[in-house]
Design an enzyme around this catalytic site. Structure first.
Site: not given
Ligand code: NAP
Length: 269
Positions: A140, A154, A158
């Protein structure tokens, strides 16, 4: 549930938090499979986490598509055995003023973040229930604890992930299956870098007060949360405080954010 020797499936395992989880899980002796859409990025990620003797498999799938998820889980199960631990990290975001956001974003983010988690849980839970072992963790966000200015597309996704996992925790506990929910604050990943260009100034003012965590720290917290079978998996003191305050005095949290947003508007940045 022990990570050592387990088959750990990580959606979104090719980047950011998911990739950091993959690296750590390999280090803790797991068999690791990665799911995301782009095959070339998946292959590169698998290459970067593989160490001598480590078993790493990949399958390309869009988590929003339940048929693709089912086929990918079948392929990965053939390669590495039934999934013991599923970490649903695949996700997307799009900040912006509500009235300026294209309606398609509201549906797309719900499809990927919420239904992308539902689809994976539906694919892995039956075998976990049958085997009376397993762990499912969804990612989340701090934006799944409180509504944040600029995240009207968004935050609901979550909150939905959190609601799903709270209900599932209770349903799967009698079968010995752990369910947890990770609530990371801003984390230094490609997603965070990309969303910066779309953030309203009020959102920047609110998130500007928070120093992003490293993806490795969030991943360590997730794997520790799995090993300790925690429900709420929160990597830092500030977000733990936010979770407590938002639960007890939500007006205090929104009041602070309202003042930050008003100040940013006043500055006209
Ligand atoms: N970074 C932050 O500040 C933060 C904070 C709180 C929560 N989150 C959550 O943490 C999780 C990971 O985020 P992150 O920051 O690590 O993002 P990221 O670096 O952009 O990585 C996202 C990953 O999800 C994959 N993805 C995206 N859309 C997809 C789909 N439709 N089907 C399958 N795979 C998909 C992407 O690969 P492909 O594009 O090749 O599919 C990539 O491997 C997310 O749920 C995000 O909302 C992030």
């Amino acid at each position: 549930m022990k990570v050592l020797g387990a088959h750990v499936l990580i959606t979104g395992g090719s980047s950011g938090i998911g990739l950091a989880c993959a690296r750590l899980a390999v280090g803790r002796g797991a068999r690791v499979s990665l799911m995301a859409r782009r095959p070339d990025v998946l292959d590169e990620a698998a290459g970067s986490v593989r160490s001598p003797g480590a078993q790493v498999a990949v399958a390309a799938a869009d988590v929003a598509d339940d048929a693709q998820v089912g086929a990918a889980v079948a392929t990965l199960t053939d390669a590495l055995g039934p999934v013991d631990i599923a970490i649903c990290s695949a996700g997307q975001t799009r900040p912006g003023y509500f009235e300026e956001l294209d309606a398609a974003w509201f549906r797309q983010l719900m499809d990927v973040n919420y239904f992308g988690t539902v689809n994976v849980v539906r694919a892995v839970a039956p075998s976990m229930i049958e085997r009376r072992r397993g762990s499912i963790v969804g990612v989340s966000s701090a934006a799944g604890l409180v509504g944040v200015y600029g995240y009207s597309a968004y935050c609901p996704t979550k909150f939905a992930v959190r609601g799903l996992l709270e209900a599932l925790r209770a349903e799967l506990a009698p079968y010995g299956v752990h369910v947890g929910c990770s609530f990371p604050p801003d984390t230094d990943t490609p997603q965070l870098a990309d969303e910066e260009q779309y953030k309203p100034r009020e959102t920047k003012a609110i998130s500007g007060t928070i120093k992003p965590l490293s993806a490795e720290r969030v991943a360590r917290n997730i794997l520790d949360g799995i090993e300790k079978e925690r429900f709420a998996i929160i990597p830092d003191v500030q977000t733990r405080g936010l979770a407590k305050l938002a639960g007890v005095v939500p007006g205090l949290v929104s009041g602070v954010m309202d003042r930050q947003a008003k100040k940013a508007r006043g500055r006209g940045q």
